[in-house]
Design an enzyme around this catalytic site. Structure first.
Site, PDB file in Angstrom:
ATOM      1  CG  PHE A  37      -0.996   0.585  -1.288  1.00 39.82           C
ATOM      2  CD1 PHE A  37       0.215   0.897  -0.275  1.00 39.82           C
ATOM      3  CD2 PHE A  37      -0.608   0.887  -2.471  1.00 39.82           C
ATOM      4  CE1 PHE A  37       1.324   1.661  -0.759  1.00 39.82           C
ATOM      5  CE2 PHE A  37       0.746   1.342  -2.907  1.00 39.82           C
ATOM      6  CZ  PHE A  37       1.700   1.695  -2.067  1.00 39.82           C
ATOM      7  CG  ASP A  38      -6.807  -4.865   0.116  1.00 45.62           C
ATOM      8  OD1 ASP A  38      -7.265  -5.157  -0.991  1.00 45.62           O
ATOM      9  OD2 ASP A  38      -7.516  -5.257   1.277  1.00 45.62           O
ATOM     10  CE1 TYR A  39      -5.374   2.234   1.528  1.00 41.13           C
ATOM     11  CE2 TYR A  39      -3.561   3.172   0.100  1.00 41.13           C
ATOM     12  CZ  TYR A  39      -4.013   3.033   1.141  1.00 41.13           C
ATOM     13  OH  TYR A  39      -3.808   3.449   2.299  1.00 41.13           O
TER      14      TYR A  39
END
Length: 648
Positions: free
Chosen positions: A320-322
């Site tokens: 998620f690119d979190y």
């Protein structure tokens, strides 16, 4: 899951010392390393802030060009008051020492760093050599990371290189593999200093290749520059306890997991805290199944040795690119039973707030593993659950559906709803898809690198956050159309080739045909959270869209304070104020910490996408912010450093 190493059995011996000596530690080291963004100065306060006026303005000579392609330029420095100089780090990593009262230049150091695509500097670090004689050359040092991945030591008084450090003041840090292009790996944020050890993270270019360079953290002797230790968030040895969270052999084929944000330091505990990011690539993990620890985590290392003390993963199998994007806050937090615990508070892109005992890693609130949506992509296997702090407020919406759309007009809203219905959508952690998935929070957050600020008297943390969802689409490589260059902007689609992956990733904001967000405002917000009571005290829109509108309707008919996405962080002061730039309307604002009411604002030369600082000089309190704008947001740009003080 929290993992506590045997080393932490010794941490209890330091616990009382840490509580008693936090204030002393803050005085002994650069206060930027505590992450609290708090000033004990109160000359400027809620009663007189309306009298604040510009004291001086300085220009670095590095204003970005009007049309920027294939580059990201942002003046994000948090200036440091060191040895009587206000030291500013420019977008090219030049250091400029200014008179803090007048803004006049005193000295300049130019590392002559290579020009790369990401042009920014998020600060420097100061260290005092307590073995050196008072006044000796380089007894007081500044450490600077560069775009060619070097670490430089300078005399803090003169700006000259410390010849005994590395080779003539420079340590060339080693990468684990050659770069694909200049600047694939840079040292973007301020190094951390733990005792006599300098710890350096890195920014590894996102989504360029699956076999990305290692995001390892490196530590050096502060006097000589000799390598002391390395730590890789992607475990390389089978004996590492985290290696079991990776599919066999997959860790060796991946990189990143790097620490691109600022680290926090507890000197008394000899600990440095690393906010780590996602492994390569950001949105597809079919070739790295498993939780992928130590990435997307907070990792506590012993500063003197680099050994893991404890760690906690915020996002399992991050697709998620979190990232863990912001510096942790190190605070003393009262507990319901009357104890005061040395705490670490971590904000995340997800808008979730986690709190830990920073000595032991014990969570200070229950953490529940909850089921989350699963992937529809061939070969991918999303984590079945993700960790959620129980009883803590959230800083951003945690889902999005077509029923949540918004528009300036009924037609605009209807078109947004039709658009949203064409994508996959749902709660947070809904995975990317070939159909396209609406991410809320967006891939950039939620909170980002500016993080939060904390007031020790009220126990209130203030955090800015962006609120515009993004769409992430995985395109089979054979169907993808890639241009020779890639504009880096927040208002349009960005395509990432991700060499070695079966998919090309497209990331774009969820916008209407009018170019406005399809989500309801505010599109950026400032939120105050009582960390003891664990509730939101107030929340207000952050920024006005008035200057962006083609027409300006009467204020009596339309409130333009809808929030503008931005970057940067807040400063809290003992005067009961919250200072923040952040917004694309080029304003610096002062909010009342108790109520969230705007008490003062001033127009800046460009967006203040940075963190303000405050200091006292000549008996007067100053508030300073770098105001250079941010090319990704297509904001007005400048090269200004602006200082304010009270009108006499």
């Amino acid at each position: 899951m929290n993992i506590l190493s045997p080393m932490c059995r010794r941490c209890g011996l330091f616990l009382l010392l840490a509580v008693l000596s936090l204030a002393a530690g803050a005085a002994d080291t650069d206060t930027h390393q505590l992450g609290t963004k708090y000033s004990p100065l109160a000359q400027i306060n809620t009663q007189n802030v309306a009298r604040l006026q510009k004291a001086w303005e300085f220009h670095t000579g590095e204003a970005p060009p009007k049309d920027v392609k294939d580059a990201l330029i942002a003046f994000e420095d948090q200036p440091s008051l060191i040895e009587g100089n206000l030291v500013v780090c420019t977008t090219s990593r030049r250091l400029i020492a200014l008179d803090p009262q007048t803004g006049k230049q005193r000295w300049v150091f130019d590392p002559k760093s290579q020009k790369v695509g990401m042009q920014k500097c998020r600060g420097i670090t100061h260290w005092q050599d307590r073995r050196a004689e008072a006044g000796a050359a380089c007894a007081s040092r500044i450490f600077l990371g560069t775009t060619d991945y070097s670490l430089i030591a300078l005399d803090a008084r003169t700006g000259r290189r410390c010849e005994g450090f590395g080779e003539q003041g420079v340590v060339k840090m080693q990468m684990d593999k050659p770069e694909l292009f200049r600047g694939e790996v840079v040292a973007a944020s301020n190094p951390a200093v733990v005792g006599d050890v300098v710890v350096v993270g890195s920014a590894v270019a996102d989504n360029q290749r699956v076999a990305a360079p290692s995001g390892r953290v490196q530590a050096f002797d502060a006097r000589s520059g000799a390598l002391r230790w390395r730590f890789d968030p992607v475990p390389r040895e089978a004996s590492d306890p985290a290696s079991g969270s990776w599919a066999p052999g997959s860790a060796a084929q991946h990189g990143a997991g790097n620490v691109w944000s600022s680290m926090a330091v507890d000197q008394a505990l000899d600990m440095v805290y690393l906010p780590t990011t996602s492994p390569s690539g950001d949105f597809y993990g079919g070739d790295r199944l498993g939780d992928n620890r130590y990435t997307s985590s907070i990792v506590a290392l012993q500063g003197s040795t680099g050994k893991v003390v404890w760690h906690f993963q915020f996002v399992h199998h991050n697709i998620f690119d979190y990232d863990t994007p912001s510096e942790p806050l190190l605070i003393d937090l009262p507990q319901p039973d009357g104890r005061v615990v040395p705490a670490l508070v971590q904000n995340n892109k997800t808008g979730l707030i986690f709190m830990f005992n920073r000595a032991t890693g014990e969570p200070l609130q229950p953490i529940a593993e909850r089921s989350v949506p699963q992937s529809t992509m061939s070969g991918e296997k999303a984590a079945p659950t993700q960790p959620f702090p129980v009883g803590m407020p959230t800083l951003t919406p945690q889902s999005f559906s077509p029923e949540d759309v918004w528009g300036f007009t009924p037609i605009d809203k209807w078109l947004c709803k039709r658009k949203a219905q064409g994508y996959r959508y749902g709660t947070i952690f809904t995975p990317p898809s070939e159909q396209g998935t609406i991410f809320s929070p967006s891939v950039g957050g939620g909170p980002n690198w500016g993080g939060g600020a904390y007031d020790p008297a009220s126990h209130i943390m203030v955090v800015p956050s962006n609120r515009v969802p993004t769409i992430v689409t995985l395109i089979p490589r054979a169907k993808a159309k890639l241009g020779a260059s890639q504009a880096i902007e927040s208002g349009g689609a960005m395509n990432f080739a991700v060499a070695g992956a079966p998919y090309v990733t497209r990331v774009e904001p969820l916008l209407s045909v009018l170019g406005a967000p399809c989500s309801a405002p505010p599109w950026a917000a400032l939120t105050a959270v009582d960390l003891v009571k664990r509730k939101i005290v107030w929340e207000v829109p952050l920024g006005s869209i008035e200057a962006m509108m083609p027409m300006k309707p009467p204020k009596s008919l339309f409130d333009a304070n809808l929030g503008t996405p931005g970057a940067g962080g807040p400063l809290l002061t003992a005067g009961g104020l919250v200072f923040i730039g952040y917004t694309l309307d080029n304003q610096l604002r002062a909010f009342d910490l108790k109520t969230g009411k705007v008490l003062w604002q001033s127009e800046l030369p460009a967006a203040g996408t940075a963190v303000p600082v405050s200091y006292e000089a000549g008996g007067e309190q100053y508030v300073v912010i770098t105001a250079g704008g941010h090319t990704m947001y297509r904001s007005k740009t400048s090269d200004a450093v602006v200082a304010y003080k009270l009108k006499r």
